[in-house]
Design a protein around this motif. Structure first.
Motif, PDB file in Angstrom:
ATOM      1  N   ILE A 188       0.969  -1.330   0.009  1.00 40.41           N
ATOM      2  CA  ILE A 188      -0.185  -0.004   0.104  1.00 40.41           C
ATOM      3  C   ILE A 188       0.761   0.708   0.126  1.00 40.41           C
ATOM      4  N   THR A 189       0.745   3.039  -0.472  1.00 39.73           N
ATOM      5  CA  THR A 189       1.109   3.420  -0.421  1.00 39.73           C
ATOM      6  C   THR A 189       0.376   4.081   0.252  1.00 39.73           C
ATOM      7  N   VAL A 207       6.018   3.406   0.986  1.00 42.23           N
ATOM      8  CA  VAL A 207       4.875   2.542   0.587  1.00 42.23           C
ATOM      9  C   VAL A 207       5.271   1.445   1.918  1.00 42.23           C
ATOM     10  N   VAL A 208       4.019   0.446   2.143  1.00 41.21           N
ATOM     11  CA  VAL A 208       4.071  -0.628   3.127  1.00 41.21           C
ATOM     12  C   VAL A 208       3.582  -1.950   2.492  1.00 41.21           C
ATOM     13  N   SER A 225      -8.131 -13.649  12.756  1.00 44.80           N
ATOM     14  CA  SER A 225      -7.949 -12.286  13.186  1.00 44.80           C
ATOM     15  C   SER A 225      -8.332 -11.293  11.742  1.00 44.80           C
ATOM     16  N   TYR A 226      -7.428 -11.478  10.994  1.00 42.94           N
ATOM     17  CA  TYR A 226      -8.098 -10.568   9.741  1.00 42.94           C
ATOM     18  C   TYR A 226      -8.834 -10.549   9.232  1.00 42.94           C
ATOM     19  N   LEU A 227      -9.683 -11.621   9.452  1.00 45.93           N
ATOM     20  CA  LEU A 227     -11.302 -11.480   9.154  1.00 45.93           C
ATOM     21  C   LEU A 227     -11.997 -10.580   9.947  1.00 45.93           C
ATOM     22  N   TYR A 228     -12.279 -10.666  11.268  1.00 47.22           N
ATOM     23  CA  TYR A 228     -13.171 -10.221  12.664  1.00 47.22           C
ATOM     24  C   TYR A 228     -12.843  -9.550  12.940  1.00 47.22           C
ATOM     25  N   ASN A 229     -11.250  -9.862  13.290  1.00 45.98           N
ATOM     26  CA  ASN A 229     -10.638  -8.312  14.306  1.00 45.98           C
ATOM     27  C   ASN A 229     -10.785  -6.756  13.862  1.00 45.98           C
ATOM     28  N   ILE A 230     -10.655  -7.332  12.475  1.00 46.27           N
ATOM     29  CA  ILE A 230     -11.046  -5.103  11.882  1.00 46.27           C
ATOM     30  C   ILE A 230     -12.137  -5.601  10.863  1.00 46.27           C
ATOM     31  N   SER A 231     -12.618  -5.222  10.150  1.00 42.56           N
ATOM     32  CA  SER A 231     -13.955  -4.690   9.306  1.00 42.56           C
ATOM     33  C   SER A 231     -12.801  -4.147   8.001  1.00 42.56           C
ATOM     34  N   ASN A 232     -12.547  -3.565   7.845  1.00 38.44           N
ATOM     35  CA  ASN A 232     -11.781  -2.911   6.668  1.00 38.44           C
ATOM     36  C   ASN A 232     -10.019  -3.077   6.936  1.00 38.44           C
ATOM     37  N   PRO A 233      -9.619  -4.062   5.998  1.00 37.01           N
ATOM     38  CA  PRO A 233      -8.137  -4.205   6.405  1.00 37.01           C
ATOM     39  C   PRO A 233      -7.438  -3.895   6.394  1.00 37.01           C
ATOM     40  N   GLU A 234      -7.630  -2.595   4.746  1.00 36.82           N
ATOM     41  CA  GLU A 234      -6.491  -2.129   4.443  1.00 36.82           C
ATOM     42  C   GLU A 234      -6.775  -0.596   4.891  1.00 36.82           C
ATOM     43  N   GLN A 235      -7.562  -0.667   5.041  1.00 38.27           N
ATOM     44  CA  GLN A 235      -7.913   1.319   5.578  1.00 38.27           C
ATOM     45  C   GLN A 235      -7.355   1.465   6.531  1.00 38.27           C
ATOM     46  N   PHE A 236      -6.775  -0.176   7.712  1.00 38.75           N
ATOM     47  CA  PHE A 236      -6.910   0.039   9.060  1.00 38.75           C
ATOM     48  C   PHE A 236      -5.608   0.049   9.029  1.00 38.75           C
ATOM     49  N   LEU A 237      -5.072  -0.851   7.733  1.00 37.52           N
ATOM     50  CA  LEU A 237      -3.348  -0.469   8.018  1.00 37.52           C
ATOM     51  C   LEU A 237      -2.795   0.952   7.449  1.00 37.52           C
ATOM     52  N   LEU A 261       1.366  -1.227  16.937  1.00 35.47           N
ATOM     53  CA  LEU A 261      -0.490  -1.473  16.613  1.00 35.47           C
ATOM     54  C   LEU A 261      -1.075  -2.933  15.993  1.00 35.47           C
ATOM     55  N   GLN A 262      -0.031  -3.224  15.286  1.00 34.61           N
ATOM     56  CA  GLN A 262      -0.696  -4.274  14.648  1.00 34.61           C
ATOM     57  C   GLN A 262      -0.896  -5.867  15.500  1.00 34.61           C
ATOM     58  N   ALA A 263       0.107  -5.916  16.786  1.00 37.06           N
ATOM     59  CA  ALA A 263      -0.001  -6.553  17.446  1.00 37.06           C
ATOM     60  C   ALA A 263      -0.806  -5.933  18.481  1.00 37.06           C
ATOM     61  N   ARG A 264      -1.051  -4.678  18.956  1.00 40.30           N
ATOM     62  CA  ARG A 264      -1.650  -4.387  20.179  1.00 40.30           C
ATOM     63  C   ARG A 264      -3.334  -4.889  19.641  1.00 40.30           C
ATOM     64  N   TYR A 265      -3.754  -4.319  18.377  1.00 45.39           N
ATOM     65  CA  TYR A 265      -4.737  -4.289  17.731  1.00 45.39           C
ATOM     66  C   TYR A 265      -5.062  -5.927  17.246  1.00 45.39           C
ATOM     67  N   ASP A 266      -3.929  -7.232  17.359  1.00 46.03           N
ATOM     68  CA  ASP A 266      -4.661  -7.981  16.568  1.00 46.03           C
ATOM     69  C   ASP A 266      -5.199  -8.238  15.356  1.00 46.03           C
ATOM     70  N   THR A 267      -4.588  -7.889  14.209  1.00 47.83           N
ATOM     71  CA  THR A 267      -5.530  -7.190  13.038  1.00 47.83           C
ATOM     72  C   THR A 267      -5.114  -8.851  12.180  1.00 47.83           C
ATOM     73  N   GLY A 268      -3.564  -9.473  12.312  1.00 47.03           N
ATOM     74  CA  GLY A 268      -3.581 -11.153  11.681  1.00 47.03           C
ATOM     75  C   GLY A 268      -2.939 -10.718  10.330  1.00 47.03           C
ATOM     76  N   ILE A 269      -2.479  -9.273  10.642  1.00 51.75           N
ATOM     77  CA  ILE A 269      -1.218  -8.314   8.940  1.00 51.75           C
ATOM     78  C   ILE A 269      -0.178  -8.735  10.603  1.00 51.75           C
ATOM     79  N   GLN A 270       1.023  -8.804   8.597  1.00 51.11           N
ATOM     80  CA  GLN A 270       2.419  -9.195   9.367  1.00 51.11           C
ATOM     81  C   GLN A 270       3.121  -7.777   8.037  1.00 51.11           C
ATOM     82  N   ILE A 271       3.610  -7.460   9.120  1.00 52.77           N
ATOM     83  CA  ILE A 271       4.470  -5.656   8.129  1.00 52.77           C
ATOM     84  C   ILE A 271       5.716  -6.389   7.808  1.00 52.77           C
TER      85      ILE A 271
END
Length: 348
Positions: free
Chosen positions: A93-94, A126-127, A136-148, A187-197
């Motif tokens: 994402i940019t 660029v991330v 975690s990716y499906l249930y903990n955040i509603s819009n993963p890309e926008q959250f990221l 932040l990803q670990a705090r909210y358990d988003t299931g996203i790896q940076i």
């Protein structure tokens, strides 16, 4: 003999279609229903997962398990449902701009931010990320890309907001980049988003366009020129100091050698004097005469000595220089006129 064809009988409008028996209709309805059920079961019980994907299987709406690439079976809906996500795909994402092919569109609301010394700076990044936990990716955040995207913007603003503009656009870019990546991972670990940076890279950190940008570019060029001159001076220093130290060491060693040489000469002179003095103490008269003669030999190496009797009262006067000249002339003339030697013995 040819016969004329019989004409087609005309349809009878009063004729009724054949009536189906009640059992036949029932069987036909059951067959159609069974075919529909089979088609539905076949279309909803099998699913395919691609190479870069993983699938989350939910049973009665609750997460059950996940599957990897290949053809899989599940219970038909609504018993089980499948959500396929690109979990094995590395995504980007940019921040601060959007890129579509070769077209780049700035996004000022994401790029513009304020530094710690209340200056405005534009930061593009660029991330690189991927999905690490499907549940975690499906249930903990509603819009993963926008959250990221929001989390990245917040991390960048948090770090740059505590730094000075001059540091952010020059030497501090790498350090700021590392701090932003650490905060984003936190932040990803705090909210358990299931996203790896995986990584975060700044494309530009610079003042907005116009006079401010020109002024800071001039400051940056001056700083680079300063660093270049400092490096050149350090190079010259590293070249000259070893040479100067070598020359100084050579002078010290030469002086030390000269010192030792003089000390040895002095010790030799002292030893010689002590030896002469020991002989002088044994027989002062002889030693004194010998020293006088040695001294005369040194100061008068080519002098001719004449011994005369000076016991009379009269003054002796001899033209010594003229006698020496006459003797030298006679010797040379005799040498020129003397006959060559003859063979045999001459009797007297």
């Amino acid at each position: 003999m040819n016969q004329d064809p019989q004409p087609n009988p005309s349809p009878n409008p009063n004729r009724k279609p054949p009536e189906l028996k009640p059992g036949t209709v029932k069987k036909l309805v059951i067959g159609i229903a069974a075919a529909i059920v089979l088609i539905y079961l076949g279309s909803t019980s099998f699913y395919t997962v691609q190479e870069q994907e993983r699938a989350a299987v939910m049973t009665f709406g609750k997460y059950s398990h996940e599957t990897t690439s290949g053809l899989h079976f599940k219970w038909p809906s609504p018993i089980q449902q499948v959500i396929v996500v690109p979990a094995e795909l590395t995504q980007h994402i940019t921040i601060g701009y959007r890129q579509n092919g070769n077209d780049i569109t700035p996004v000022e609301e994401e790029a513009i931010m304020i530094t710690g010394d209340e200056n405005i700076v534009s930061a593009d990044a660029v991330v690189t990320w991927k999905i690490s936990n499907i549940q975690s990716y499906l249930y903990n955040i509603s819009n993963p890309e926008q959250f990221l995207r929001n989390a990245t913007g917040a991390s960048i603003r948090s770090v740059i907001g505590s730094q000075k503009l001059d540091y952010a656009i020059t030497d501090g870019k790498t350090e700021i980049q590392d701090q932003v990546r650490e905060r984003l991972i936190e932040l990803q670990a705090r909210y358990d988003t299931g996203i790896q940076i995986i990584d975060l890279k700044f494309q530009d950190i610079e003042p907005p366009g116009g006079e401010v940008e020109d002024a800071f570019r001039a400051v940056t060029n001056a700083r680079e020129e300063k660093n270049t001159k400092i490096n050149n001076a350090a190079k010259y220093e590293n070249d000259r100091i070893p040479k100067a130290r070598g020359e100084a060491q050579a002078l010290l060693e030469h002086a030390e050698a000269e010192k030792k040489s003089r000390i040895l000469n002095a010790e030799g002179d002292v030893a010689k004097f002590n030896a002469i003095y020991a002989e002088y103490a044994k027989n002062p008269g002889v030693t004194e005469s010998r020293l006088i003669l040695e001294t005369l030999e040194k100061i008068l190496p080519g002098a001719k000595i004449f011994i005369t009797n000076s016991g009379s009262d009269t003054v002796n006067y001899l033209p010594l220089n003229e006698l020496l000249k006459n003797n030298a002339s006679s010797a040379s003339s005799n040498a020129d006129t003397s006959p060559a030697p003859q063979g045999g013995n001459e009797q007297q």
